[in-house]
Enzyme design. Structure first.
Site, PDB file in Angstrom:
ATOM      1  N   HIS A  17       0.982  -1.369  -0.416  1.00 50.61           N
ATOM      2  CA  HIS A  17      -0.266   0.111   0.155  1.00 50.61           C
ATOM      3  C   HIS A  17       0.658   1.508   0.038  1.00 50.61           C
ATOM      4  CE1 HIS A  17      -2.771  -2.849   2.232  1.00 50.61           C
ATOM      5  NE2 HIS A  17      -3.400  -2.754   1.254  1.00 50.61           N
ATOM      6  N   SER A 130      -2.796  -7.715   2.833  1.00 51.04           N
ATOM      7  CA  SER A 130      -2.917  -7.707   3.894  1.00 51.04           C
ATOM      8  C   SER A 130      -2.877  -9.474   4.557  1.00 51.04           C
ATOM      9  CB  SER A 130      -3.940  -6.634   4.214  1.00 51.04           C
ATOM     10  OG  SER A 130      -3.919  -5.372   4.052  1.00 51.04           O
TER      11      SER A 130
END
Ligand code: PNS
Length: 165
Positions: A17, A130
């Protein structure tokens, strides 16, 4: 002013990210990193924890203004409310394409005025997700190469275990 909304679950934020935010910082004047509230994905971290981890992680990023926020409801409504021009999303591999195409197409049906821009992540980060990070942390594995140190600490605290490697 070119403003992008970078939306996501960020449960938790990863180096993948952050790579996209860094790339966006070279193009936009402002990036609003927006965490989805009330995600159906049943997040491990609370919205407060996720936004705090993002805030801490983006501190060193230069080149554009970065705001961390959370949103509820439809993404395109939030984008318009924030007077942003585009939605920023990252593409890691071809496997992301179908999911991203679906989201971008649904958003386009809801509002044709909001564009989605995709940035390709660095190959180094193309495997980080994630979910993978949580999986590793759950079993006590080291996550420091995948997430910032403070996020790795939060993960190990959440699972209440010491790392084994
Ligand atoms: O990090 P994620 O979980 O892949 O992000 C998905 C997200 C938050 C971008 C998407 O679920 C979203 O925008 N949700 C808000 C509701 C909405 O606008 N839905 C229509 C497009 S899917």
């Amino acid at each position: 002013m070119k403003i992008a909304v970078y939306p996501g679950s960020f449960d938790p934020i990863t180096y993948g990210h952050l790579d996209i935010i860094q790339r966006g910082a070279k193009v936009f004047d402002k990036i609003i990193v927006a965490t989805l509230l009330n995600s159906s994905k049943n997040p491990l971290f609370t919205t407060e924890e996720r936004t705090e981890m993002i805030r801490e992680s983006v501190k060193g990023i230069q080149g554009c203004e970065i705001e961390v926020d959370s949103f509820d409801g439809l993404l395109v409504d939030y984008v318009k409310k924030r007077k942003a021009n585009v939605i920023l999303r990252g593409l890691r591999a071809i496997s992301d394409f179908e999911y991203e195409l679906q989201i971008a197409s649904v958003n386009r049906i809801v509002s044709d005025e909001v564009e989605t821009l995709f940035f390709m992540s660095n190959n180094k980060h193309s495997f980080i997700s994630s979910s993978m990070v949580k999986e590793l942390a759950r079993y006590g594995a080291e996550t420091k190469e995948l997430v910032p140190d403070h996020v790795a600490k939060m993960l190990h605290m959440k699972y209440g275990i010491q790392k084994t490697r």
